[in-house]
Design an enzyme around this catalytic site. Sequence first.
Site, PDB file in Angstrom:
ATOM      1  N   VAL A 121      -9.351   3.914 -18.626  1.00  0.00           N
ATOM      2  CA  VAL A 121      -9.214   3.541 -16.914  1.00  0.00           C
ATOM      3  C   VAL A 121      -8.489   4.575 -16.347  1.00  0.00           C
ATOM      4  O   VAL A 121      -8.937   4.734 -15.049  1.00  0.00           O
ATOM      5  CB  VAL A 121      -8.882   1.966 -16.926  1.00  0.00           C
ATOM      6  CG1 VAL A 121      -7.415   1.973 -17.508  1.00  0.00           C
ATOM      7  CG2 VAL A 121      -9.120   1.375 -15.641  1.00  0.00           C
ATOM      8  N   ASP A 122      -7.555   4.944 -16.939  1.00  0.00           N
ATOM      9  CA  ASP A 122      -6.630   6.117 -16.175  1.00  0.00           C
ATOM     10  C   ASP A 122      -7.507   7.169 -15.694  1.00  0.00           C
ATOM     11  O   ASP A 122      -7.364   7.389 -14.494  1.00  0.00           O
ATOM     12  CB  ASP A 122      -5.819   6.594 -17.062  1.00  0.00           C
ATOM     13  CG  ASP A 122      -4.432   7.570 -16.650  1.00  0.00           C
ATOM     14  OD1 ASP A 122      -4.505   7.484 -15.223  1.00  0.00           O
ATOM     15  OD2 ASP A 122      -3.683   8.055 -17.231  1.00  0.00           O
TER      16      ASP A 122
ATOM     17  N   TYR B 159      -4.420   2.496 -26.755  1.00  0.00           N
ATOM     18  CA  TYR B 159      -2.975   2.055 -27.348  1.00  0.00           C
ATOM     19  C   TYR B 159      -3.082   0.857 -28.333  1.00  0.00           C
ATOM     20  O   TYR B 159      -2.118   0.431 -29.013  1.00  0.00           O
ATOM     21  CB  TYR B 159      -2.097   1.632 -26.222  1.00  0.00           C
ATOM     22  CG  TYR B 159      -1.435   2.771 -25.430  1.00  0.00           C
ATOM     23  CD1 TYR B 159      -1.776   4.240 -25.606  1.00  0.00           C
ATOM     24  CD2 TYR B 159      -0.547   2.551 -24.228  1.00  0.00           C
ATOM     25  CE1 TYR B 159      -1.241   5.297 -24.913  1.00  0.00           C
ATOM     26  CE2 TYR B 159      -0.227   3.834 -23.771  1.00  0.00           C
ATOM     27  CZ  TYR B 159      -0.426   5.072 -23.791  1.00  0.00           C
ATOM     28  OH  TYR B 159       0.077   6.266 -23.262  1.00  0.00           O
TER      29      TYR B 159
ATOM     30  N   ASP C 279     -16.129  -2.464 -13.447  1.00  0.00           N
ATOM     31  CA  ASP C 279     -15.446  -1.071 -13.085  1.00  0.00           C
ATOM     32  C   ASP C 279     -14.299  -1.228 -12.148  1.00  0.00           C
ATOM     33  O   ASP C 279     -14.714  -1.507 -10.883  1.00  0.00           O
ATOM     34  CB  ASP C 279     -16.283  -0.055 -12.700  1.00  0.00           C
ATOM     35  CG  ASP C 279     -15.716   1.347 -12.566  1.00  0.00           C
ATOM     36  OD1 ASP C 279     -14.599   1.202 -12.631  1.00  0.00           O
ATOM     37  OD2 ASP C 279     -16.239   2.222 -12.459  1.00  0.00           O
TER      38      ASP C 279
ATOM     39  N   THR D 120      -5.052  -2.323 -24.356  1.00  0.00           N
ATOM     40  CA  THR D 120      -5.881  -2.791 -25.357  1.00  0.00           C
ATOM     41  C   THR D 120      -7.250  -1.762 -25.685  1.00  0.00           C
ATOM     42  O   THR D 120      -8.152  -1.856 -26.370  1.00  0.00           O
ATOM     43  CB  THR D 120      -6.890  -3.873 -24.683  1.00  0.00           C
ATOM     44  OG1 THR D 120      -7.537  -3.622 -23.707  1.00  0.00           O
ATOM     45  CG2 THR D 120      -5.795  -5.185 -24.515  1.00  0.00           C
ATOM     46  N   GLY D 121      -6.835  -0.450 -25.085  1.00  0.00           N
ATOM     47  CA  GLY D 121      -7.967   0.582 -25.549  1.00  0.00           C
ATOM     48  C   GLY D 121      -7.675   1.473 -26.383  1.00  0.00           C
ATOM     49  O   GLY D 121      -7.050   1.151 -27.406  1.00  0.00           O
TER      50      GLY D 121
HETATM   51  N1  AR6 Z   1     -12.491  -0.437 -15.235  1.00  0.00           N
HETATM   52  C1  AR6 Z   1     -11.574  -1.305 -15.979  1.00  0.00           C
HETATM   53  N2  AR6 Z   1     -11.397  -1.213 -17.116  1.00  0.00           N
HETATM   54  C2  AR6 Z   1     -11.580  -0.040 -17.777  1.00  0.00           C
HETATM   55  C3  AR6 Z   1     -12.203   1.251 -17.060  1.00  0.00           C
HETATM   56  C4  AR6 Z   1     -12.634   1.034 -15.790  1.00  0.00           C
HETATM   57  N3  AR6 Z   1     -13.317   1.897 -15.285  1.00  0.00           N
HETATM   58  N4  AR6 Z   1     -12.593   2.229 -18.298  1.00  0.00           N
HETATM   59  C5  AR6 Z   1     -11.580   1.682 -19.366  1.00  0.00           C
HETATM   60  N5  AR6 Z   1     -11.374   0.199 -19.145  1.00  0.00           N
HETATM   61  P1  AR6 Z   1      -7.301   2.314 -22.079  1.00  0.00           P
HETATM   62  P2  AR6 Z   1      -4.595   1.832 -22.807  1.00  0.00           P
HETATM   63  C6  AR6 Z   1     -10.725  -0.597 -20.149  1.00  0.00           C
HETATM   64  O1  AR6 Z   1      -7.749   3.081 -23.084  1.00  0.00           O
HETATM   65  O2  AR6 Z   1      -4.913   1.176 -24.023  1.00  0.00           O
HETATM   66  C7  AR6 Z   1      -5.342   6.708 -21.199  1.00  0.00           C
HETATM   67  O3  AR6 Z   1      -5.662   7.890 -21.779  1.00  0.00           O
HETATM   68  C8  AR6 Z   1     -11.024  -0.405 -21.604  1.00  0.00           C
HETATM   69  O4  AR6 Z   1     -12.027  -0.858 -22.027  1.00  0.00           O
HETATM   70  O5  AR6 Z   1      -7.930   2.858 -20.763  1.00  0.00           O
HETATM   71  O6  AR6 Z   1      -3.618   1.254 -22.243  1.00  0.00           O
HETATM   72  C9  AR6 Z   1      -3.825   6.926 -20.616  1.00  0.00           C
HETATM   73  O7  AR6 Z   1      -3.691   7.943 -19.858  1.00  0.00           O
HETATM   74  C10 AR6 Z   1      -9.541  -1.084 -22.252  1.00  0.00           C
HETATM   75  O8  AR6 Z   1      -9.998  -2.580 -22.186  1.00  0.00           O
HETATM   76  O9  AR6 Z   1      -5.549   2.044 -21.787  1.00  0.00           O
HETATM   77  C11 AR6 Z   1      -2.985   6.606 -21.693  1.00  0.00           C
HETATM   78  O10 AR6 Z   1      -2.611   7.909 -22.373  1.00  0.00           O
HETATM   79  C12 AR6 Z   1      -8.569  -1.048 -20.939  1.00  0.00           C
HETATM   80  O11 AR6 Z   1      -9.383  -0.579 -19.902  1.00  0.00           O
HETATM   81  C13 AR6 Z   1      -3.771   5.523 -22.541  1.00  0.00           C
HETATM   82  O12 AR6 Z   1      -5.209   5.661 -22.129  1.00  0.00           O
HETATM   83  C14 AR6 Z   1      -7.529  -0.204 -21.438  1.00  0.00           C
HETATM   84  O13 AR6 Z   1      -7.858   0.850 -22.341  1.00  0.00           O
HETATM   85  C15 AR6 Z   1      -3.503   4.274 -22.345  1.00  0.00           C
HETATM   86  O14 AR6 Z   1      -4.013   3.203 -23.297  1.00  0.00           O
END
Ligand code: AR6
Length: 167
Positions: free
Chosen positions: A32-33, A120, A9, A117-118
Amino acid sequence: MKIEVRQEDITTLDVDAIVNAANKTLRGGGGVDGAIHRAGGKEILKECKEIGGCETGEAVMTTAGEMPARHVIHTVGPVWNGGENNEDELLQNCYKNSLQLAVENGLQTIAFPNISTGVYGFPKERAARIAVETVEQVLKDEPSVEKVFFICFDKENYNLYIDLLKE
Ligand code: AR6
Protein backbone atom coordinates in the site's frame (compact mmCIF):
# COMPACT_ATOMS: atom_id res chain seq x y z
CA MET A 1 -22.71 3.61 11.70
CA LYS A 2 -19.39 5.37 12.05
CA ILE A 3 -17.43 2.36 10.77
CA GLU A 4 -17.59 1.10 7.21
CA VAL A 5 -15.75 -1.79 5.57
CA ARG A 6 -14.91 -1.68 1.88
CA GLN A 7 -12.89 -3.76 -0.50
CA GLU A 8 -11.07 -1.32 -2.76
CA ASP A 9 -7.90 0.59 -3.55
CA ILE A 10 -7.28 3.11 -0.76
CA THR A 11 -5.64 5.59 -3.15
CA THR A 12 -8.99 6.32 -4.83
CA LEU A 13 -10.86 7.50 -1.72
CA ASP A 14 -12.13 11.02 -1.25
CA VAL A 15 -11.64 11.36 2.52
CA ASP A 16 -9.87 13.78 4.87
CA ALA A 17 -7.02 11.30 5.35
CA ILE A 18 -5.93 7.92 4.12
CA VAL A 19 -3.52 6.06 6.37
CA ASN A 20 -0.35 4.55 4.93
CA ALA A 21 1.29 1.38 6.26
CA ALA A 22 4.76 2.85 5.93
CA ASN A 23 8.20 1.85 7.20
CA LYS A 24 10.46 3.72 9.62
CA THR A 25 12.41 5.47 6.86
CA LEU A 26 9.26 6.98 5.28
CA ARG A 27 11.01 6.60 1.91
CA GLY A 28 8.28 4.49 0.31
CA GLY A 29 8.23 0.76 -0.38
CA GLY A 30 5.95 -1.93 -1.77
CA GLY A 31 2.32 -2.80 -0.97
CA VAL A 32 0.00 0.00 0.00
CA ASP A 33 2.97 2.31 0.65
CA GLY A 34 4.13 1.94 -2.96
CA ALA A 35 0.60 2.44 -4.27
CA ILE A 36 0.16 5.65 -2.25
CA HIS A 37 3.47 7.17 -3.36
CA ARG A 38 2.76 6.25 -7.00
CA ALA A 39 -0.75 7.68 -6.97
CA GLY A 40 0.09 10.78 -4.90
CA GLY A 41 3.25 11.85 -6.70
CA LYS A 42 6.57 13.36 -5.62
CA GLU A 43 5.25 15.86 -3.09
CA ILE A 44 4.56 13.10 -0.57
CA LEU A 45 8.14 11.81 -0.63
CA LYS A 46 9.45 15.36 -0.39
CA GLU A 47 7.46 15.98 2.80
CA CYS A 48 8.40 12.55 4.17
CA LYS A 49 12.08 13.38 3.71
CA GLU A 50 11.60 16.64 5.59
CA ILE A 51 9.95 14.76 8.47
CA GLY A 52 12.88 12.33 8.44
CA GLY A 53 11.40 9.10 9.80
CA CYS A 54 8.81 7.54 12.10
CA GLU A 55 9.02 5.02 14.95
CA THR A 56 6.90 1.86 15.04
CA GLY A 57 3.43 2.65 16.36
CA GLU A 58 3.81 6.40 15.75
CA ALA A 59 2.14 8.50 13.04
CA VAL A 60 3.01 11.57 10.96
CA MET A 61 1.07 13.50 8.33
CA THR A 62 1.73 14.82 4.82
CA THR A 63 -0.28 16.05 1.86
CA ALA A 64 -1.98 13.46 -0.34
CA GLY A 65 -0.51 15.05 -3.46
CA GLU A 66 -2.51 14.15 -6.55
CA MET A 67 -4.90 11.74 -4.82
CA PRO A 68 -8.52 12.72 -4.04
CA ALA A 69 -7.86 12.53 -0.26
CA ARG A 70 -6.67 15.66 1.56
CA HIS A 71 -3.88 14.11 3.66
CA VAL A 72 -1.85 10.97 4.17
CA ILE A 73 -1.21 9.82 7.73
CA HIS A 74 1.87 7.59 7.67
CA THR A 75 2.10 5.05 10.46
CA VAL A 76 4.60 2.24 10.93
CA GLY A 77 3.15 -1.11 11.88
CA PRO A 78 5.10 -3.75 13.83
CA VAL A 79 6.87 -6.56 12.00
CA TRP A 80 5.30 -9.81 13.25
CA ASN A 81 7.90 -11.69 15.23
CA GLY A 82 5.99 -14.46 17.00
CA GLY A 83 3.64 -12.27 19.04
CA GLU A 84 5.75 -11.97 22.19
CA ASN A 85 7.49 -8.79 21.16
CA ASN A 86 4.84 -6.22 21.91
CA GLU A 87 3.33 -6.55 18.45
CA ASP A 88 -0.29 -6.22 19.66
CA GLU A 89 0.32 -3.01 21.58
CA LEU A 90 2.37 -1.50 18.77
CA LEU A 91 -0.42 -2.23 16.30
CA GLN A 92 -2.96 -0.64 18.67
CA ASN A 93 -0.73 2.40 18.84
CA CYS A 94 -0.81 2.73 15.04
CA TYR A 95 -4.60 3.07 15.06
CA LYS A 96 -4.69 5.26 18.19
CA ASN A 97 -1.95 7.64 17.13
CA SER A 98 -3.27 7.95 13.57
CA LEU A 99 -6.71 8.89 14.86
CA GLN A 100 -5.21 11.22 17.44
CA LEU A 101 -3.33 13.07 14.71
CA ALA A 102 -6.54 13.27 12.66
CA VAL A 103 -8.45 14.72 15.61
CA GLU A 104 -5.71 17.26 16.35
CA ASN A 105 -6.00 18.46 12.77
CA GLY A 106 -9.79 18.59 12.70
CA LEU A 107 -10.13 15.68 10.25
CA GLN A 108 -13.42 13.82 10.24
CA THR A 109 -13.17 11.01 7.69
CA ILE A 110 -10.25 8.57 7.84
CA ALA A 111 -9.51 5.40 5.87
CA PHE A 112 -7.20 2.65 7.18
CA PRO A 113 -5.56 -0.16 5.25
CA ASN A 114 -4.97 -3.47 7.05
CA ILE A 115 -1.72 -2.33 8.67
CA SER A 116 1.07 -4.95 9.10
CA THR A 117 -0.92 -7.77 7.46
CA GLY A 118 1.06 -7.77 4.20
CA VAL A 119 4.87 -7.83 4.09
CA TYR A 120 5.07 -7.42 7.88
CA GLY A 121 3.27 -10.75 8.40
CA PHE A 122 0.88 -9.96 11.26
CA PRO A 123 -1.84 -12.68 11.44
CA LYS A 124 -4.88 -11.21 9.72
CA GLU A 125 -7.60 -12.15 12.19
CA ARG A 126 -5.60 -11.00 15.19
CA ALA A 127 -4.81 -7.71 13.44
CA ALA A 128 -8.46 -7.19 12.46
CA ARG A 129 -9.65 -7.67 16.06
CA ILE A 130 -7.10 -5.16 17.32
CA ALA A 131 -8.04 -2.67 14.60
CA VAL A 132 -11.78 -2.88 15.26
CA GLU A 133 -11.49 -2.79 19.08
CA THR A 134 -9.05 0.10 19.07
CA VAL A 135 -11.02 2.20 16.60
CA GLU A 136 -14.32 1.56 18.41
CA GLN A 137 -12.72 2.72 21.67
CA VAL A 138 -11.31 5.90 20.14
CA LEU A 139 -14.65 6.69 18.47
CA LYS A 140 -16.33 6.58 21.88
CA ASP A 141 -13.87 9.15 23.23
CA GLU A 142 -13.66 11.36 20.14
CA PRO A 143 -17.11 12.32 18.84
CA SER A 144 -15.58 14.71 16.28
CA VAL A 145 -14.56 11.78 14.05
CA GLU A 146 -17.44 11.16 11.65
CA LYS A 147 -16.39 8.10 9.75
CA VAL A 148 -13.67 5.47 9.77
CA PHE A 149 -13.27 3.21 6.76
CA PHE A 150 -11.47 -0.13 6.94
CA ILE A 151 -10.19 -0.61 3.42
CA CYS A 152 -9.53 -4.26 2.72
CA PHE A 153 -7.59 -5.07 -0.41
CA ASP A 154 -8.06 -8.81 -0.24
CA LYS A 155 -11.23 -10.83 0.22
CA GLU A 156 -9.89 -12.62 3.31
CA ASN A 157 -9.48 -9.38 5.23
CA TYR A 158 -12.79 -8.07 3.92
CA ASN A 159 -14.65 -11.13 5.22
CA LEU A 160 -12.85 -10.96 8.58
CA TYR A 161 -13.87 -7.34 9.13
CA ILE A 162 -17.46 -7.90 8.03
CA ASP A 163 -17.75 -10.83 10.48
CA LEU A 164 -16.12 -8.91 13.34
CA LEU A 165 -18.38 -5.90 12.90
CA LYS A 166 -21.45 -8.13 12.99
CA GLU A 167 -20.45 -9.35 16.47
N1 AR6 B 1 -5.14 -0.18 -1.08
C1 AR6 B 1 -5.50 -0.78 0.09
N2 AR6 B 1 -4.81 -1.78 0.63
C2 AR6 B 1 -3.72 -2.23 -0.02
C3 AR6 B 1 -3.27 -1.67 -1.24
C4 AR6 B 1 -4.06 -0.60 -1.77
N3 AR6 B 1 -3.74 0.01 -2.91
N4 AR6 B 1 -2.15 -2.34 -1.64
C5 AR6 B 1 -1.90 -3.28 -0.70
N5 AR6 B 1 -2.85 -3.23 0.27
P1 AR6 B 1 1.59 -3.97 3.16
P2 AR6 B 1 2.67 -3.94 5.91
C6 AR6 B 1 -3.00 -4.05 1.49
O1 AR6 B 1 2.52 -5.07 2.77
O2 AR6 B 1 2.38 -5.37 6.08
C7 AR6 B 1 5.87 -1.68 2.51
O3 AR6 B 1 6.92 -2.03 1.66
C8 AR6 B 1 -2.34 -5.41 1.53
O4 AR6 B 1 -3.13 -6.36 0.84
O5 AR6 B 1 1.37 -2.86 2.22
O6 AR6 B 1 2.29 -2.98 7.00
C9 AR6 B 1 6.27 -0.61 3.52
O7 AR6 B 1 7.22 0.30 2.98
C10 AR6 B 1 -2.30 -5.68 3.04
O8 AR6 B 1 -3.55 -6.22 3.48
O9 AR6 B 1 2.03 -3.30 4.57
C11 AR6 B 1 6.84 -1.40 4.63
O10 AR6 B 1 8.20 -1.71 4.43
C12 AR6 B 1 -2.16 -4.29 3.65
O11 AR6 B 1 -2.39 -3.36 2.56
C13 AR6 B 1 6.03 -2.67 4.63
O12 AR6 B 1 5.53 -2.80 3.29
C14 AR6 B 1 -0.80 -4.03 4.26
O13 AR6 B 1 0.21 -4.67 3.49
C15 AR6 B 1 4.84 -2.57 5.56
O14 AR6 B 1 4.22 -3.83 5.63
